[in-house]
Each structure stands twice: as C-alpha cells, then as structure tokens.
Design an enzyme around this catalytic site. Structure first.
Site, PDB file in Angstrom:
ATOM      1  N   ARG A  53       7.008  -8.572 -12.096  1.00  0.00           N
ATOM      2  CA  ARG A  53       6.815  -8.768 -10.656  1.00  0.00           C
ATOM      3  C   ARG A  53       7.849  -9.711 -10.050  1.00  0.00           C
ATOM      4  O   ARG A  53       8.093  -9.661  -8.834  1.00  0.00           O
ATOM      5  CB  ARG A  53       5.401  -9.288 -10.388  1.00  0.00           C
ATOM      6  CG  ARG A  53       4.343  -8.230 -10.471  1.00  0.00           C
ATOM      7  CD  ARG A  53       4.339  -7.304  -9.247  1.00  0.00           C
ATOM      8  NE  ARG A  53       3.651  -7.936  -8.112  1.00  0.00           N
ATOM      9  CZ  ARG A  53       4.228  -8.357  -7.018  1.00  0.00           C
ATOM     10  NH1 ARG A  53       5.525  -8.230  -6.863  1.00  0.00           N
ATOM     11  NH2 ARG A  53       3.533  -8.913  -6.053  1.00  0.00           N
ATOM     12  N   ASP A 105      -2.240   2.231  -7.399  1.00  0.00           N
ATOM     13  CA  ASP A 105      -3.138   1.499  -6.519  1.00  0.00           C
ATOM     14  C   ASP A 105      -3.940   2.497  -5.692  1.00  0.00           C
ATOM     15  O   ASP A 105      -3.434   3.570  -5.348  1.00  0.00           O
ATOM     16  CB  ASP A 105      -2.356   0.564  -5.590  1.00  0.00           C
ATOM     17  CG  ASP A 105      -3.264  -0.441  -4.908  1.00  0.00           C
ATOM     18  OD1 ASP A 105      -3.742  -0.132  -3.789  1.00  0.00           O
ATOM     19  OD2 ASP A 105      -3.522  -1.506  -5.477  1.00  0.00           O
ATOM     20  N   ARG A 164      -8.108  -2.811 -14.600  1.00  0.00           N
ATOM     21  CA  ARG A 164      -6.956  -3.681 -14.306  1.00  0.00           C
ATOM     22  C   ARG A 164      -6.357  -4.273 -15.579  1.00  0.00           C
ATOM     23  O   ARG A 164      -5.809  -5.384 -15.554  1.00  0.00           O
ATOM     24  CB  ARG A 164      -7.325  -4.801 -13.338  1.00  0.00           C
ATOM     25  CG  ARG A 164      -7.696  -4.325 -11.942  1.00  0.00           C
ATOM     26  CD  ARG A 164      -7.911  -5.509 -11.008  1.00  0.00           C
ATOM     27  NE  ARG A 164      -8.474  -5.065  -9.741  1.00  0.00           N
ATOM     28  CZ  ARG A 164      -9.276  -5.796  -8.982  1.00  0.00           C
ATOM     29  NH1 ARG A 164      -9.628  -7.014  -9.373  1.00  0.00           N
ATOM     30  NH2 ARG A 164      -9.748  -5.337  -7.845  1.00  0.00           N
ATOM     31  N   ARG A 185      -1.967  -8.806 -13.512  1.00  0.00           N
ATOM     32  CA  ARG A 185      -1.397 -10.142 -13.350  1.00  0.00           C
ATOM     33  C   ARG A 185      -1.776 -11.144 -14.434  1.00  0.00           C
ATOM     34  O   ARG A 185      -1.139 -12.182 -14.567  1.00  0.00           O
ATOM     35  CB  ARG A 185      -1.801 -10.702 -11.980  1.00  0.00           C
ATOM     36  CG  ARG A 185      -1.054 -10.072 -10.820  1.00  0.00           C
ATOM     37  CD  ARG A 185      -1.511 -10.645  -9.503  1.00  0.00           C
ATOM     38  NE  ARG A 185      -2.871 -10.222  -9.170  1.00  0.00           N
ATOM     39  CZ  ARG A 185      -3.587 -10.729  -8.173  1.00  0.00           C
ATOM     40  NH1 ARG A 185      -3.089 -11.719  -7.445  1.00  0.00           N
ATOM     41  NH2 ARG A 185      -4.799 -10.278  -7.910  1.00  0.00           N
ATOM     42  N   TYR A 200     -10.696  -0.026   4.209  1.00  0.00           N
ATOM     43  CA  TYR A 200      -9.386  -0.696   4.200  1.00  0.00           C
ATOM     44  C   TYR A 200      -8.552  -0.269   5.408  1.00  0.00           C
ATOM     45  O   TYR A 200      -7.886  -1.097   6.053  1.00  0.00           O
ATOM     46  CB  TYR A 200      -8.619  -0.340   2.925  1.00  0.00           C
ATOM     47  CG  TYR A 200      -8.844  -1.286   1.771  1.00  0.00           C
ATOM     48  CD1 TYR A 200      -8.366  -2.601   1.812  1.00  0.00           C
ATOM     49  CD2 TYR A 200      -9.509  -0.865   0.629  1.00  0.00           C
ATOM     50  CE1 TYR A 200      -8.547  -3.465   0.747  1.00  0.00           C
ATOM     51  CE2 TYR A 200      -9.705  -1.723  -0.447  1.00  0.00           C
ATOM     52  CZ  TYR A 200      -9.222  -3.025  -0.375  1.00  0.00           C
ATOM     53  OH  TYR A 200      -9.408  -3.884  -1.439  1.00  0.00           O
TER      54      TYR A 200
END
Length: 378
Positions: A46, A84, A33, A37, A163
């Site tokens: 974003r 993703d 990652r 963020r 998921y």
C-alpha cells in the site's frame, strides 16, 4: 469465457465439500479480509500503490490475494480474491475514493431519486467495467496452483445502496433509511438495478475461475425484521436463484452473510444458499437449532478476541469449533473481517487452534460412531 479445464487440479477441496454438506476430516477455515492491512506485506504494498489501483491491477490483486496463503502455508483452506464490494457502484457510474484513515468516500452520493438518472448508467456491461476483477480471478487461480479454492464475492444490494446514498460509512444510515421510507418505489428500483449488476458480476466471476461465491450484506442488521424482509431478503434470494439458474451445471456453492440480522437466519436458510455465515451474536446451539441442517454454517468468533492474548484466543476458538462440530456442515471463520491492527501471530494461533481442535473433535466423533456400530452389531 475462461476455459476452466486449463486450471491446475484442486488439491484441497475441504471447504467445497463442507459447503455441499459432505462429511469432512476436520472443519475447514478461512478468514474474511484475510488479505489486508494486518499483514505487514500488504501494508508495504500500500505504500507503493493506492487501494483501488491494487484492485484494478490483476498482477497486484493476485499478489495480495496470495499473501496470507503463503504466510500461513497449509493453515488456510480457501483464498478470497482481493477486491472491494464498492467496485459495483463504480461500475454503475459513481466515483468512490478510499481515503486513508477514513475509508470509502463518495464525492457525489445519491441525494434524491432523480439523481439516479443523472449519475447511474442505464445499462452496465460488467465485462467492460469489471474485467480487471475477472482477469485477477483467472490469474490467481493459476498462481494458487490448486492449493486451495478461490472465493469470489459481491456486496449485497441493500448494503451497496446504503453506501451510494450515505456517501460512505454511517452510524445511523439515516439518509438511506429516509429513501426506503419516503421513496419505497424508487428504492426498489435502485435495489433491482444493483441486483442485476451483482448477478452478472457473480456469473462472470465463476466463468473467470471462482470456485465459491459469497454475498456480503454488511449492513443487514441496520434494518429491522420487517424492513429486512422487504428491502434485503428478496434481492438476496434473487441473486442466488438467478446466478444458479444462469450457471446451470457450472454453479458453485454460495454463501450469504447478513451481519447483525440474527432474526433472519431461518429465512436465509431457505433462499438458495449452501452456507449461511454468522456474526458473533449467535451461539452454535441456537444457530444449529434454527437451521436444522438445511445449510452449512460459517463463522463466528468475535474478531476482537484476537486482541485478547493466547489464552483467550485458544478458549474462544476451541469453544466455537466444539460448539459447531467439526466434520459436517461447518466452516470456521470469524464473525466479521479481521481487524487492521491484529498481530499476525494471533491469526496464526487462531488457525492452528481450529485445525487442532477440529481434528480432535473429528476423532471423538469417529470413536462415538464406532462405539455405536459395535453396540448395533452386539
């Protein structure tokens, strides 16, 4: 299929050599990652663009993938394409939304096995459904200009299945586990269908320009040893075998990361992956004793140490590199993805410490080898 001969020559192959078990000048380092963020430039992106819009727009995915490479110039030894793991459920026909503050959400998850016939495509053409990822990989390879290798990835079948049934994140995975215990035959059918897409997707990523591959079994540790061997391990093994067989001479090093599956490290070392990535629950000594040099090890500092201040970061990173060794069969990383609120300065200190300590350990190892050679000559 992309003509890979047109890509710029690779200037830093440290991580590829480490994955292949070759000697390196120091331990290569990258971070799961690393494009995300915690970076202010990503957060700015974003504001203007939805998460999956970035994934589906090759120009944006390329831009975001390069953000940590540019910010930490010369400190990262690999890039990983911005995408993703849940693009596979999307390709299979499911709707996935990224909800701010909540994470991924499936408005209509799989509730009972009969839902597979209704919600999932019978056949998935990855070049139709996921071409945007392939385009982003090719574009990023050119934009990197050979600075570092580019990693492609997928989520592993059990994690994706969970998921798709849970409808998002879960603390218990009770719905997904109900499937494997109550509907084992249908669970294996679903896992097989996901595996087929994973294989095609990974092969396509290599043809598009990916130079390494990683398979993320993020929820592996939610299964006990028996259930892991039945509902995770066989599909992880299939992926490695089928991808390598299909690619032949074009096969690239592959990494498997089964978070929390401490009991499975030995078996993960013999199913066809060059590298086994570890979370922070392993000591270097125990991991090396279990794997016995059969694979390269990757990891494994607790990401939360990056909140601990300079002294804690330096101590943990130093302990990690010295524990695993620096010049053979080791890739430095965190034990999971970097967290969204980590200060960018903490990441920089981690990377610089890995570089510094890696070079120190390499020099010490060289001095020990030279001394041993002198003894033999004497």
């Amino acid at each position: 299929m992309t003509d890979t001969t047109s890509f710029p020559p690779l200037k830093n192959d440290l991580i590829i050599r480490a994955a292949r078990g070759e000697k390196t000048e120091r331990a290569p380092v990258w971070v799961m990652r690393q494009a995300g963020r915690y970076l202010p430039e990503f957060r700015a992106e974003r504001v203007e663009n939805d998460f999956f819009k970035i994934c589906r727009t090759p120009e944006l995915a390329t831009k975001v993938t390069l953000q940590p490479i540019d910010r930490y110039d010369g400190l990262l030894d690999a890039s990983i394409i911005f995408s993703d793991i849940l693009v596979i459920p999307q390709a299979m026909g499911m709707t996935v939304e990224m909800v701010p503050g909540k994470g991924p959400h499936f408005p209509t998850p799989l509730v009972v096995p009969a839902d597979m016939a209704v919600q999932l495509k019978e056949k998935v053409d990855v070049h139709k459904e996921l071409q945007y990822v392939f385009d982003a990989i090719t574009m990023t390879r050119h934009a990197l200009n050979g600075r570092v290798p580019l990693i492609g990835f997928v989520g592993a079948p059990w994690t994706l299945m969970a998921y798709m049934i849970e409808g998002g994140g879960s603390k218990t995975l009770s719905k997904a586990k109900e499937w494997i215990f109550k509907h084992p035959k249908e669970s294996h059918e679903l896992l097989g269908r996901i595996t087929d897409v994973c294989v095609d997707f990974l092969i396509g990523q290599v043809h598009a320009g990916a130079q390494m591959l990683q398979v993320f079994e993020s929820w592996g540790g939610e299964l006990g040893p028996h259930d892991f061997e039945h509902f995770s391990l066989p599909y992880l093994a299939q992926i490695a075998k089928r991808v390598k067989s299909e690619l032949g001479e074009k096969a690239v090093p592959m990494t498997v990361f089964a978070k929390g599956s401490w009991y499975a490290v030995d078996k993960l070392s013999v199913i066809g992956y060059e590298t086994v990535s570890l979370d922070w629950t392993h000591t270097p000594e125990s991991a090396k004793a279990i794997t016995q040099g059969r694979v390269t090890l990757q990891g494994n500092m607790d990401p939360n140490v990056l909140y601990g201040g300079d002294e804690a970061i330096v101590a943990a990173a130093t302990r990690m590199v010295r524990g695993f060794g620096s010049t053979r069969r080791y890739i430095a990383n965190l034990g999971h993805g970097i967290l969204p609120t980590v200060p960018v300065e903490a990441m920089e200190l981690f990377l610089k410490t890995v570089h510094r300590v890696g070079l120190e350990v390499a020099a010490e190892e060289k001095a020990a080898e030279d001394a041993n050679d002198m003894k033999i000559i004497g």
